[in-house]
Motif scaffolding. Sequence first.
Motif, mmCIF file in Angstrom:
data_model
loop_
_atom_site.group_PDB
_atom_site.id
_atom_site.type_symbol
_atom_site.label_atom_id
_atom_site.label_comp_id
_atom_site.label_asym_id
_atom_site.label_seq_id
_atom_site.Cartn_x
_atom_site.Cartn_y
_atom_site.Cartn_z
ATOM 1 N N LEU A 211 0.818 -1.212 0.000
ATOM 2 C CA LEU A 211 0.000 0.000 0.000
ATOM 3 C C LEU A 211 0.857 1.270 0.000
ATOM 4 N N LEU A 212 2.090 1.169 0.493
ATOM 5 C CA LEU A 212 2.973 2.328 0.471
ATOM 6 C C LEU A 212 3.275 2.784 -0.956
ATOM 7 N N PHE A 213 3.241 1.849 -1.896
ATOM 8 C CA PHE A 213 3.537 2.203 -3.280
ATOM 9 C C PHE A 213 2.482 3.151 -3.855
ATOM 10 N N ILE A 214 1.313 3.175 -3.242
ATOM 11 C CA ILE A 214 0.284 4.103 -3.713
ATOM 12 C C ILE A 214 0.779 5.541 -3.588
ATOM 13 N N ALA A 215 1.475 5.831 -2.479
ATOM 14 C CA ALA A 215 2.003 7.180 -2.275
ATOM 15 C C ALA A 215 2.997 7.556 -3.371
ATOM 16 N N LEU A 216 3.754 6.599 -3.834
ATOM 17 C CA LEU A 216 4.726 6.841 -4.902
ATOM 18 C C LEU A 216 4.054 6.894 -6.265
ATOM 19 N N LEU B 14 14.928 10.434 6.980
ATOM 20 C CA LEU B 14 14.278 10.926 8.199
ATOM 21 C C LEU B 14 13.454 9.864 8.918
ATOM 22 N N PRO B 15 12.615 9.072 8.217
ATOM 23 C CA PRO B 15 11.861 8.044 8.953
ATOM 24 C C PRO B 15 12.768 7.052 9.662
ATOM 25 N N SER B 16 13.916 6.727 9.087
ATOM 26 C CA SER B 16 14.844 5.791 9.729
ATOM 27 C C SER B 16 15.424 6.367 11.012
ATOM 28 N N ASP B 17 15.492 7.696 11.091
ATOM 29 C CA ASP B 17 16.023 8.339 12.303
ATOM 30 C C ASP B 17 14.977 8.466 13.400
ATOM 31 N N ASN B 18 13.711 8.039 13.078
ATOM 32 C CA ASN B 18 12.630 8.055 14.074
ATOM 33 C C ASN B 18 12.468 9.427 14.735
ATOM 34 N N ILE B 19 12.410 10.461 13.897
ATOM 35 C CA ILE B 19 12.277 11.804 14.456
ATOM 36 C C ILE B 19 10.850 12.095 14.909
ATOM 37 N N SER C 99 2.935 8.879 13.086
ATOM 38 C CA SER C 99 3.418 10.094 12.448
ATOM 39 C C SER C 99 4.621 9.802 11.557
ATOM 40 N N ASN C 100 5.440 8.851 11.988
ATOM 41 C CA ASN C 100 6.603 8.467 11.183
ATOM 42 C C ASN C 100 6.171 7.778 9.884
ATOM 43 N N ILE C 101 5.095 7.007 9.943
ATOM 44 C CA ILE C 101 4.555 6.364 8.735
ATOM 45 C C ILE C 101 4.021 7.419 7.769
ATOM 46 N N ILE C 102 3.311 8.406 8.321
ATOM 47 C CA ILE C 102 2.782 9.490 7.488
ATOM 48 C C ILE C 102 3.927 10.255 6.822
ATOM 49 N N LEU C 103 4.994 10.505 7.585
ATOM 50 C CA LEU C 103 6.160 11.201 7.030
ATOM 51 C C LEU C 103 6.760 10.411 5.871
ATOM 52 N N TYR C 104 6.878 9.098 6.038
ATOM 53 C CA TYR C 104 7.455 8.256 4.983
ATOM 54 C C TYR C 104 6.586 8.303 3.731
ATOM 55 N N CYS C 105 5.269 8.248 3.914
ATOM 56 C CA CYS C 105 4.355 8.324 2.768
ATOM 57 C C CYS C 105 4.490 9.669 2.051
ATOM 58 N N ALA C 106 4.598 10.744 2.821
ATOM 59 C CA ALA C 106 4.733 12.075 2.222
ATOM 60 C C ALA C 106 6.021 12.187 1.427
ATOM 61 N N LEU C 107 7.099 11.631 1.952
ATOM 62 C CA LEU C 107 8.387 11.688 1.244
ATOM 63 C C LEU C 107 8.353 10.830 -0.024
ATOM 64 N N LEU C 108 7.673 9.694 0.046
ATOM 65 C CA LEU C 108 7.529 8.867 -1.152
ATOM 66 C C LEU C 108 6.736 9.609 -2.224
ATOM 67 N N ALA C 109 5.691 10.340 -1.804
ATOM 68 C CA ALA C 109 4.896 11.114 -2.760
ATOM 69 C C ALA C 109 5.741 12.197 -3.425
#
Length: 494
Positions: A326-331, A371-376, A381-391
């Motif tokens: 499902l993460l690929f949807i963001a990309l 950034l998601p790997s650094d768990n900031i 919220s970290n999942i949302i950040l990863y999706c936004a960066l993929l987009a």
Amino acid sequence: MAPDNKSPPWALRWRSNTLFIIATVAVGLFTDLFLYGLVVPVLPFMLRNKLSIPQDEIQSYVSNLLAAYAGASVVSSVPAGWIADRTNSRRVPFLSGLAALLAATIMLALGNSIAMLCVARVLQGISAAVVWTIGLAMILDTVGPQNLGKVVGSIFSFISVGELMAPVIGGVLYEKTGYSGVFGVAAGVLGLDFLMRLLVVEKKTAAKYDIDLGPDAQNEEQGAQGDYEATRDSAEVENVSNHEQTTERDALIPNKKLEDDDIYRIRHEPNKIVRTFPILICFRSPRLLAGLGLAFVQASLLAMFDATIPTEAQSLFGFTSLQAGLLFIALDVPYLILGPVAGWAVDRYGTKLAAVVGFGYLVPTLILLRLPSDNILPGKSNIILYCALLALNGVGLAVIGSPSVVEASDVVGKFNQANPGFFGVNGPYAQLYGFNSLFFCAGLTIGPVVAGALRDGIGYGNMNLVFALISTITATLSFFIVGGKPSWNHIFKI
């Protein structure tokens, strides 16, 4: 008048319609990438359950089977283009590629030995070489160079869904339905592809029965495959006044037309190898090498995402294969929506701007994926950040989707125009797209291998830093080479 007094084919008008031809090629490319990815997650289970391969040897066999596909594609691409440029119809070799894919799918479904699976992957690779080479040549025959970027951008947006989502779909189908579900879906996609390829009628074939069904009037007036210069000049006239052209353009680029003629004209008798493969003469232009290099880097980036998103999602968030898919949807969504727009921009503003902006844009977006790997951020919220960066990365992938094909086509078109008759009646375009397929397949092969090794060796964040560096180098080279030498005319073209 119809040739040989034969009646025109049934439903000729809609079978030779521009949109139907484009849709047929798009479905063909989608089918190739979709079936390739569909069986990837199934291969380890086939090797273990059907062939009783020991667990510690499965990874080696899977890698070899993937290499067989890539190797067959690389070896077959150029010969496929050479043959296509010497046949009267592109439809026949286009259908032959589907026959190879059908045989490969049946062998994968019924395969009970390593040898049969290996042959199946080789046939898949040959089919990929044929469909990419012939398909892109048919697109150019149909829409002409002035619309190539827009159409290629739209097609790449569509087929990216198949490329990125197929492995996840294959894994889910195997988990829920077993082999029958996986190969049932494959059969359905193949059936649609076969029907469309069987029905499609090329523009030049339709024109033999009805001149109005030939290439678009603007392509006929310009010479759909040959008059690249005239097409681009006419586009400039629409956007720049004659006065500006004769003052600013000539002042900044004196004798540009004469220089171009000198660059692309063949002045010496080519050797036997070049006469056999005339496309080779075009490689003296650094622009062609740069265009093919863009295809390699583009494919490497696509394959990098394909190879690392599922594993990173599992490592970071504990995702299942379905959740990772499902993460690929963001990309995919930005790629799907913006691909046609980016292609239009290539047609309107040229390849240099798209290549420099696209690869330059990807530099910070790739770096930010650490950034998601650094768990900031905590939890979801970290999942949302990863999706936004993929987009954000999906936007960049959309921009770099068509400059490579358009740039290479432009260079070869200028060689074709400067040397009438040298490349034969069909021109060198299928040969060109054979090389394009070779470079693209090489990127799809090397990208995941390098990405996997870097991720294991230096971590996901640093892996993306390396690919950001590659994008930086690509953007820099694009500025100096793609679209010709940089000038004030390029900078202020928009």
